[in-house]
Design a protein around this motif. Sequence first.
Motif, mmCIF file in Angstrom:
data_model
loop_
_atom_site.group_PDB
_atom_site.id
_atom_site.type_symbol
_atom_site.label_atom_id
_atom_site.label_comp_id
_atom_site.label_asym_id
_atom_site.label_seq_id
_atom_site.Cartn_x
_atom_site.Cartn_y
_atom_site.Cartn_z
ATOM 1 N N GLU A 94 0.832 -1.201 0.000
ATOM 2 C CA GLU A 94 0.000 0.000 0.000
ATOM 3 C C GLU A 94 0.868 1.253 0.000
ATOM 4 O O GLU A 94 0.602 2.216 -0.736
ATOM 5 C CB GLU A 94 -0.915 -0.018 1.238
ATOM 6 C CG GLU A 94 -1.771 1.228 1.427
ATOM 7 C CD GLU A 94 -2.778 1.452 0.303
ATOM 8 O OE1 GLU A 94 -3.136 2.624 0.063
ATOM 9 O OE2 GLU A 94 -3.196 0.458 -0.345
ATOM 10 N N LEU A 95 1.915 1.247 0.803
ATOM 11 C CA LEU A 95 2.805 2.416 0.919
ATOM 12 C C LEU A 95 3.629 2.643 -0.341
ATOM 13 O O LEU A 95 4.058 3.767 -0.612
ATOM 14 C CB LEU A 95 3.743 2.249 2.125
ATOM 15 C CG LEU A 95 3.106 2.380 3.520
ATOM 16 C CD1 LEU A 95 4.050 1.852 4.592
ATOM 17 C CD2 LEU A 95 2.733 3.833 3.809
ATOM 18 N N THR A 96 3.888 1.599 -1.102
ATOM 19 C CA THR A 96 4.783 1.714 -2.261
ATOM 20 C C THR A 96 4.057 1.607 -3.606
ATOM 21 O O THR A 96 4.708 1.496 -4.648
ATOM 22 C CB THR A 96 5.874 0.625 -2.198
ATOM 23 O OG1 THR A 96 5.237 -0.664 -2.169
ATOM 24 C CG2 THR A 96 6.754 0.781 -0.971
ATOM 25 N N ASP A 135 13.384 -2.972 -4.224
ATOM 26 C CA ASP A 135 13.049 -3.699 -2.987
ATOM 27 C C ASP A 135 11.995 -4.775 -3.209
ATOM 28 O O ASP A 135 11.819 -5.670 -2.381
ATOM 29 C CB ASP A 135 12.554 -2.724 -1.911
ATOM 30 C CG ASP A 135 13.680 -1.907 -1.314
ATOM 31 O OD1 ASP A 135 14.851 -2.303 -1.502
ATOM 32 O OD2 ASP A 135 13.403 -0.887 -0.670
ATOM 33 N N TYR A 136 11.280 -4.681 -4.336
ATOM 34 C CA TYR A 136 10.269 -5.695 -4.627
ATOM 35 C C TYR A 136 10.897 -7.058 -4.931
ATOM 36 O O TYR A 136 10.217 -8.086 -4.875
ATOM 37 C CB TYR A 136 9.376 -5.248 -5.786
ATOM 38 C CG TYR A 136 8.086 -4.611 -5.328
ATOM 39 C CD1 TYR A 136 6.890 -5.322 -5.323
ATOM 40 C CD2 TYR A 136 8.065 -3.307 -4.858
ATOM 41 C CE1 TYR A 136 5.704 -4.742 -4.876
ATOM 42 C CE2 TYR A 136 6.899 -2.719 -4.409
ATOM 43 C CZ TYR A 136 5.714 -3.442 -4.415
ATOM 44 O OH TYR A 136 4.554 -2.871 -3.966
ATOM 45 N N ASN A 142 9.806 -16.315 -9.686
ATOM 46 C CA ASN A 142 10.147 -15.916 -11.061
ATOM 47 C C ASN A 142 10.047 -14.399 -11.246
ATOM 48 O O ASN A 142 10.830 -13.799 -11.983
ATOM 49 C CB ASN A 142 9.254 -16.629 -12.068
ATOM 50 C CG ASN A 142 9.734 -18.051 -12.341
ATOM 51 O OD1 ASN A 142 10.937 -18.310 -12.352
ATOM 52 N ND2 ASN A 142 8.805 -18.979 -12.567
ATOM 53 N N LYS A 143 9.073 -13.775 -10.564
ATOM 54 C CA LYS A 143 8.969 -12.305 -10.600
ATOM 55 C C LYS A 143 10.228 -11.668 -10.018
ATOM 56 O O LYS A 143 10.729 -10.656 -10.532
ATOM 57 C CB LYS A 143 7.739 -11.850 -9.809
ATOM 58 C CG LYS A 143 6.422 -11.984 -10.546
ATOM 59 C CD LYS A 143 5.263 -11.404 -9.721
ATOM 60 C CE LYS A 143 3.950 -11.476 -10.464
ATOM 61 N NZ LYS A 143 2.832 -10.883 -9.690
ATOM 62 N N SER A 144 10.740 -12.259 -8.934
ATOM 63 C CA SER A 144 11.957 -11.714 -8.316
ATOM 64 C C SER A 144 13.154 -11.845 -9.267
ATOM 65 O O SER A 144 13.995 -10.948 -9.350
ATOM 66 C CB SER A 144 12.262 -12.430 -6.990
ATOM 67 O OG SER A 144 12.721 -13.738 -7.199
ATOM 68 N N LEU A 145 13.211 -12.951 -10.008
ATOM 69 C CA LEU A 145 14.301 -13.163 -10.966
ATOM 70 C C LEU A 145 14.231 -12.160 -12.121
ATOM 71 O O LEU A 145 15.259 -11.631 -12.566
ATOM 72 C CB LEU A 145 14.257 -14.592 -11.515
ATOM 73 C CG LEU A 145 14.610 -15.706 -10.515
ATOM 74 C CD1 LEU A 145 14.290 -17.073 -11.101
ATOM 75 C CD2 LEU A 145 16.071 -15.630 -10.123
ATOM 76 N N LEU A 146 13.020 -11.882 -12.601
ATOM 77 C CA LEU A 146 12.845 -10.906 -13.685
ATOM 78 C C LEU A 146 13.279 -9.509 -13.245
ATOM 79 O O LEU A 146 13.960 -8.797 -13.982
ATOM 80 C CB LEU A 146 11.374 -10.883 -14.135
ATOM 81 C CG LEU A 146 10.897 -12.078 -14.984
ATOM 82 C CD1 LEU A 146 9.386 -12.041 -15.137
ATOM 83 C CD2 LEU A 146 11.579 -12.052 -16.358
ATOM 84 N N LEU A 147 12.864 -9.140 -12.031
ATOM 85 C CA LEU A 147 13.262 -7.832 -11.503
ATOM 86 C C LEU A 147 14.772 -7.762 -11.280
ATOM 87 O O LEU A 147 15.417 -6.744 -11.522
ATOM 88 C CB LEU A 147 12.551 -7.548 -10.182
ATOM 89 C CG LEU A 147 11.212 -6.812 -10.243
ATOM 90 C CD1 LEU A 147 10.692 -6.553 -8.841
ATOM 91 C CD2 LEU A 147 11.334 -5.484 -10.988
ATOM 92 N N GLY A 148 15.344 -8.861 -10.780
ATOM 93 C CA GLY A 148 16.790 -8.917 -10.553
ATOM 94 C C GLY A 148 17.563 -8.697 -11.842
ATOM 95 O O GLY A 148 18.566 -7.992 -11.869
ATOM 96 N N ASN A 149 17.076 -9.293 -12.910
ATOM 97 C CA ASN A 149 17.705 -9.122 -14.224
ATOM 98 C C ASN A 149 17.564 -7.681 -14.710
ATOM 99 O O ASN A 149 18.490 -7.101 -15.283
ATOM 100 C CB ASN A 149 17.078 -10.086 -15.230
ATOM 101 C CG ASN A 149 17.756 -10.030 -16.578
ATOM 102 O OD1 ASN A 149 18.962 -10.218 -16.685
ATOM 103 N ND2 ASN A 149 16.984 -9.750 -17.622
#
Length: 497
Positions: free
Chosen positions: A233-235, A243-244, A269-276
């Motif tokens: 909610e805050l972000t 940070d996601y 998998n979402k974390s991996l996409l963001l990491g890339n």
Amino acid sequence: MKINLLLIFIFILCSNICCSQNTAKQQKTIDSLWTVATDKNAYLSKGSKEMLRLCTEVYYQSKSINYEKGELRALVKMAEIYTNEQNYEEGLSKISEGLILAEKSSNYITWSDLLRLQCANYLELGYYEMANQSIRKALVIADNIVEKDRKHFAKSTAFKKIGDIIKIENISKNKYDSIQFYYYKAYVESKNISASFPRKNMHIAKNAKALASVLFNQNKIPEAEQYIAWYEELTKDVAKNPDYIALYILKGKIENKKENYTKAIEYFNKSLLLGNEYKILPSELTESYSGIAESYKALKDYKNQAIHLDKAEKIEDSLSIIEKRSIENVIKPAKTEINDKENSNLFIIILSLAFLAIVAIFFFIQRKKIVVPVEESIPQISEDIDDRLDLPEKQQESTNPQELSHIIELARNNDPSFNLKFSELFPSFNQNLLKISPQLTLSDLEYCALMKLNFDTKQIATFKKTSITSVESRKYRIRKKLSIGNSENIYTWLMKI
């Protein structure tokens, strides 16, 4: 005469006015550069090299006109960048310079920020006690900050970091209560910041996410999910938020706990996409791949489990190499500094030795006494060392007793050069340990060295200015990393290395 004096006075006054105006213009130029360097998207758009170039320019321009505010700003930013890039050698160098300047100018805000960064560097290098000292000092300094919002912010980051230290260092099963205590204090401090403070919601959100993670570790899933919802909610209006990556990893872990394995894989998998996308360092990606492997194992898809476990292991191997390089980078400057000092004093040492040699020859001729050979004097030193250390005979024969005695003295005094000198005397010791366990930190290696010299727990605690419990905890962690059985004496084991 009076007219001449008046003219001189007017000339000096005009010169000072011109200099002041010129300095003010330079300060405006520096402030403009700083605005560019601190834009919220600057790091992502420009990259670390360009950011370092900008900060270096700000630093030297500020230094040329004695603009301390500009110097400090640049040093803090450079320290942050070097820390993010895992260049702890340069990071600590900038921090040390900044701390002197901040203390001199009583700039409590920057002073506290630099101590927090110093803590982060020590934490990454495994110097937990030093990290703890730095952050607790930052907390004390923060109390001197006049501006309320800045004080709340400084105290919030300090409490969060104390929780991080406990999370990494403490091996107790009950540690999560302490972590939650400090994370909650950080959360409360961030909520006390006024609405006008920049990125207030982001600071609250980060602490909410930290609380969610510790609640997850305590298996309090519903409470953890409440803080996650509050974080989201805050972000929700933040366009780009690295940070996601950690948030998706946490959500994936929660779904695994709830046995929603397909949903868990989606989050990982979402974390991996963001990491890339953000080109982050791979430490968090290990958790993503390990989490996916856990999900596939539960789904009995063993092929995909093996694939993702292999990816996680490769990342861990690369991180071990990075850690070794970091240790080397910290050791090298110490060695260079010692060599520089030795070279600068070489001439004096040669003269002193020559003088002593002349005096010795003179007394030899005058008294006609037979000098006891050096070989005959060594056993006495060895006996002293035997009494003190009870070292194996093989080790005493393979080392110079005088050098060993010097190393022992450095250890007793907690001298910073101890690690370096020990490595010179036992060159293969650290290498052999790191072959067995690449996870050993520089601090772990130092404790192993002290144990190899046969110092007991109480002595190590005295030398390191820490508690006996802390030393025992460290020994336990080292034993686990080296896979030393409970029935085996760790001292005897290390003597064989």
